[in-house]
Motif scaffolding. Structure first.
Motif, PDB file in Angstrom:
ATOM      1  N   MET A  82     -10.516  -3.169   7.977  1.00 32.68           N
ATOM      2  CA  MET A  82     -11.475  -3.676   6.517  1.00 32.68           C
ATOM      3  C   MET A  82     -11.017  -2.442   5.601  1.00 32.68           C
ATOM      4  SD  MET A  82     -13.347  -4.926   4.675  1.00 32.68           S
ATOM      5  CE  MET A  82     -13.838  -5.897   5.640  1.00 32.68           C
ATOM      6  N   LEU A  83     -10.938  -0.775   5.948  1.00 35.79           N
ATOM      7  CA  LEU A  83     -10.272   0.278   5.452  1.00 35.79           C
ATOM      8  C   LEU A  83      -9.106  -0.410   4.755  1.00 35.79           C
ATOM      9  CD1 LEU A  83     -11.230   2.953   7.537  1.00 35.79           C
ATOM     10  CD2 LEU A  83     -12.136   2.262   5.247  1.00 35.79           C
ATOM     11  N   GLN A  84      -8.046  -0.988   4.902  1.00 35.75           N
ATOM     12  CA  GLN A  84      -6.679  -0.640   4.685  1.00 35.75           C
ATOM     13  C   GLN A  84      -6.976  -2.228   3.567  1.00 35.75           C
ATOM     14  OE1 GLN A  84      -3.971  -1.580   8.216  1.00 35.75           O
ATOM     15  NE2 GLN A  84      -4.176   0.571   7.988  1.00 35.75           N
ATOM     16  N   THR A  85      -7.820  -2.964   3.840  1.00 35.89           N
ATOM     17  CA  THR A  85      -8.119  -4.417   3.510  1.00 35.89           C
ATOM     18  C   THR A  85      -8.970  -4.004   1.744  1.00 35.89           C
ATOM     19  OG1 THR A  85      -8.564  -5.643   4.711  1.00 35.89           O
ATOM     20  CG2 THR A  85      -9.027  -6.538   2.215  1.00 35.89           C
ATOM     21  N   VAL A  86      -9.306  -2.707   1.805  1.00 32.12           N
ATOM     22  CA  VAL A  86     -10.305  -2.392   0.608  1.00 32.12           C
ATOM     23  C   VAL A  86      -9.586  -1.369  -0.047  1.00 32.12           C
ATOM     24  CG1 VAL A  86     -11.978  -0.574  -0.272  1.00 32.12           C
ATOM     25  CG2 VAL A  86     -12.357  -2.235   1.435  1.00 32.12           C
ATOM     26  N   LEU A  87      -8.253  -0.806   0.863  1.00 34.05           N
ATOM     27  CA  LEU A  87      -7.431  -0.111  -0.163  1.00 34.05           C
ATOM     28  C   LEU A  87      -6.317  -0.432  -1.129  1.00 34.05           C
ATOM     29  CD1 LEU A  87      -6.498   3.012  -0.843  1.00 34.05           C
ATOM     30  CD2 LEU A  87      -5.249   2.615   1.342  1.00 34.05           C
ATOM     31  N   HIS A  88      -5.722  -1.593  -0.229  1.00 33.35           N
ATOM     32  CA  HIS A  88      -4.712  -2.724  -0.312  1.00 33.35           C
ATOM     33  C   HIS A  88      -5.367  -3.694  -2.046  1.00 33.35           C
ATOM     34  CE1 HIS A  88      -2.914  -6.764  -1.401  1.00 33.35           C
ATOM     35  NE2 HIS A  88      -2.056  -6.249  -1.052  1.00 33.35           N
ATOM     36  N   TRP A  89      -7.089  -3.602  -1.618  1.00 33.14           N
ATOM     37  CA  TRP A  89      -7.533  -4.382  -3.243  1.00 33.14           C
ATOM     38  C   TRP A  89      -7.876  -3.758  -4.386  1.00 33.14           C
ATOM     39  CZ3 TRP A  89     -12.432  -2.319  -4.550  1.00 33.14           C
ATOM     40  CH2 TRP A  89     -12.928  -3.077  -5.988  1.00 33.14           C
ATOM     41  N   ALA A  90      -8.247  -2.067  -4.676  1.00 33.43           N
ATOM     42  CA  ALA A  90      -8.028  -1.335  -5.201  1.00 33.43           C
ATOM     43  C   ALA A  90      -7.333  -1.232  -5.282  1.00 33.43           C
ATOM     44  CB  ALA A  90      -9.086   0.518  -4.174  1.00 33.43           C
ATOM     45  N   LEU A  91      -6.422  -0.532  -5.185  1.00 33.23           N
ATOM     46  CA  LEU A  91      -4.449  -0.693  -5.784  1.00 33.23           C
ATOM     47  C   LEU A  91      -4.216  -1.652  -6.485  1.00 33.23           C
ATOM     48  CD1 LEU A  91      -2.857   1.321  -2.766  1.00 33.23           C
ATOM     49  CD2 LEU A  91      -3.481   2.354  -4.297  1.00 33.23           C
ATOM     50  N   GLN A  92      -4.034  -2.742  -6.055  1.00 36.79           N
ATOM     51  CA  GLN A  92      -3.887  -4.044  -6.805  1.00 36.79           C
ATOM     52  C   GLN A  92      -4.526  -4.191  -7.991  1.00 36.79           C
ATOM     53  OE1 GLN A  92      -4.549  -8.290  -4.973  1.00 36.79           O
ATOM     54  NE2 GLN A  92      -2.193  -8.333  -4.817  1.00 36.79           N
ATOM     55  N   LEU A 149      -8.124   6.295   0.814  1.00 35.59           N
ATOM     56  CA  LEU A 149      -9.373   5.239   0.811  1.00 35.59           C
ATOM     57  C   LEU A 149     -10.525   6.236  -0.421  1.00 35.59           C
ATOM     58  CD1 LEU A 149     -10.343   2.376  -0.404  1.00 35.59           C
ATOM     59  CD2 LEU A 149     -11.723   2.845   1.037  1.00 35.59           C
ATOM     60  N   CYS A 150     -11.029   6.928  -0.699  1.00 38.36           N
ATOM     61  CA  CYS A 150     -11.753   8.140  -1.355  1.00 38.36           C
ATOM     62  C   CYS A 150     -10.732   8.955  -2.716  1.00 38.36           C
ATOM     63  CB  CYS A 150     -12.253   9.320  -0.708  1.00 38.36           C
ATOM     64  SG  CYS A 150     -13.455   8.927   0.453  1.00 38.36           S
ATOM     65  N   ILE A 181       0.549  -1.060  -0.290  1.00 38.48           N
ATOM     66  CA  ILE A 181      -0.142   0.147  -0.157  1.00 38.48           C
ATOM     67  C   ILE A 181       0.979   1.437   0.002  1.00 38.48           C
ATOM     68  CG2 ILE A 181      -1.967   1.305   1.604  1.00 38.48           C
ATOM     69  CD1 ILE A 181      -2.604  -1.015   2.488  1.00 38.48           C
ATOM     70  N   VAL A 182       1.807   1.414   1.408  1.00 36.75           N
ATOM     71  CA  VAL A 182       2.277   2.468   1.063  1.00 36.75           C
ATOM     72  C   VAL A 182       3.786   2.662  -0.223  1.00 36.75           C
ATOM     73  CG1 VAL A 182       4.649   2.964   2.258  1.00 36.75           C
ATOM     74  CG2 VAL A 182       2.428   2.285   3.417  1.00 36.75           C
ATOM     75  N   ASP A 183       3.972   1.512  -0.709  1.00 36.91           N
ATOM     76  CA  ASP A 183       4.429   1.717  -1.437  1.00 36.91           C
ATOM     77  C   ASP A 183       4.031   2.254  -3.182  1.00 36.91           C
ATOM     78  OD1 ASP A 183       7.760   0.949  -3.785  1.00 36.91           O
ATOM     79  OD2 ASP A 183       6.134  -0.512  -4.978  1.00 36.91           O
TER      80      ASP A 183
END
Length: 240
Positions: A90-100, A35-36, A4-6
């Motif tokens: 959960m927020l981090q999970t969604v963020l990871h999913w969106a970035l991936q 996330l937004c 996520i950070v990368d």
């Protein structure tokens, strides 16, 4: 978190996190704002979300996740409850999913704008005009999908203009060398059999290079015409 950070430190976000702990230490509301930003980058039509209150943001995000099929239907309620409670994991999970899946989601969000079914109130479902318009919409959406698929295939499988130009440049160089060689032979004015054979070999090679160059030029023009025709059709359907 490292992923996520990368991604957040790279384009188009360039958020400048110096350590993973700097990101991980942020409160849920800050993660929600990040996330937004990511989702608005995926789908610019979500931009108004940045000015909304927290609850409205989450509802808009949940709707986006539903369209993008983030979770199975039997998990949707759990996702909603965790998001509404500000669950950081959960927020981090969604963020990871969106970035991936960033590029894939960009395409899906674009297509969803044209391919999502219209929501029609039950009392109008049997109206003849509504039925007719719904059928026409489905036909146009099917045509849009075919055109979009054709565009993707053309862009991914056809020789790109840059590649063709590079090939033409290579052929031009070889042609120049052959022309110089032929001119040199003419200047030498040797008329023996060896000269004749060498001359014939060189002119034959030059002719082949010229034919290959003409073929590639034709292919370049053909690809440009085909891509332009499909793009025009693609834009026509998009306007409808």
């Amino acid at each position: 978190i490292a992923f996520i950070v990368d991604r957040l430190n790279g384009p188009p976000f360039n958020m400048g996190f110096s350590t993973m702990s700097e990101f991980d230490g942020k409160p849920s509301l800050d993660i929600l704002d990040i996330l937004c930003d990511v989702l608005c980058s995926i789908d610019p039509e979500l931009n108004p979300i940045k000015r909304e209150d927290t609850e409205s943001k989450i509802y808009r995000i949940l709707n986006f996740l539903k369209i993008m099929k983030f979770a199975a239907e039997d998990q949707a309620e759990d996702v909603k409850n965790l998001m509404m409670s500000g669950d950081k994991e959960m927020l981090q999970t969604v963020l990871h999913w969106a970035l991936q899946r960033y590029e894939h989601l960009q395409k899906r969000a674009y297509l969803a704008k044209y391919l999502s079914p219209e929501q029609i109130a039950p009392e109008y479902m049997n109206d003849d005009l509504i039925i007719d318009l719904t059928e026409k919409l489905k036909e146009m959406q099917a045509e849009f999908k075919q055109v979009h698929k054709h565009v993707d295939q053309l862009r991914n499988t056809s020789a790109r203009p840059g590649e063709l130009k590079a090939e033409i440049a290579r052929l031009d160089s070889e042609k120049t060398q052959l022309q110089a060689k032929i001119q040199k032979m003419k200047n030498n004015s040797h008329h023996d059999e060896a000269y004749f054979k060498e001359m014939l070999k060189a002119t034959s090679a030059l002719r082949k290079e010229q034919e290959e160059e003409a073929r590639i030029q034709d292919k370049l023009r053909e690809n440009r015409r085909a891509l332009q025709d499909v793009d025009n059709r693609y834009n026509e359907i998009g306007k409808k």
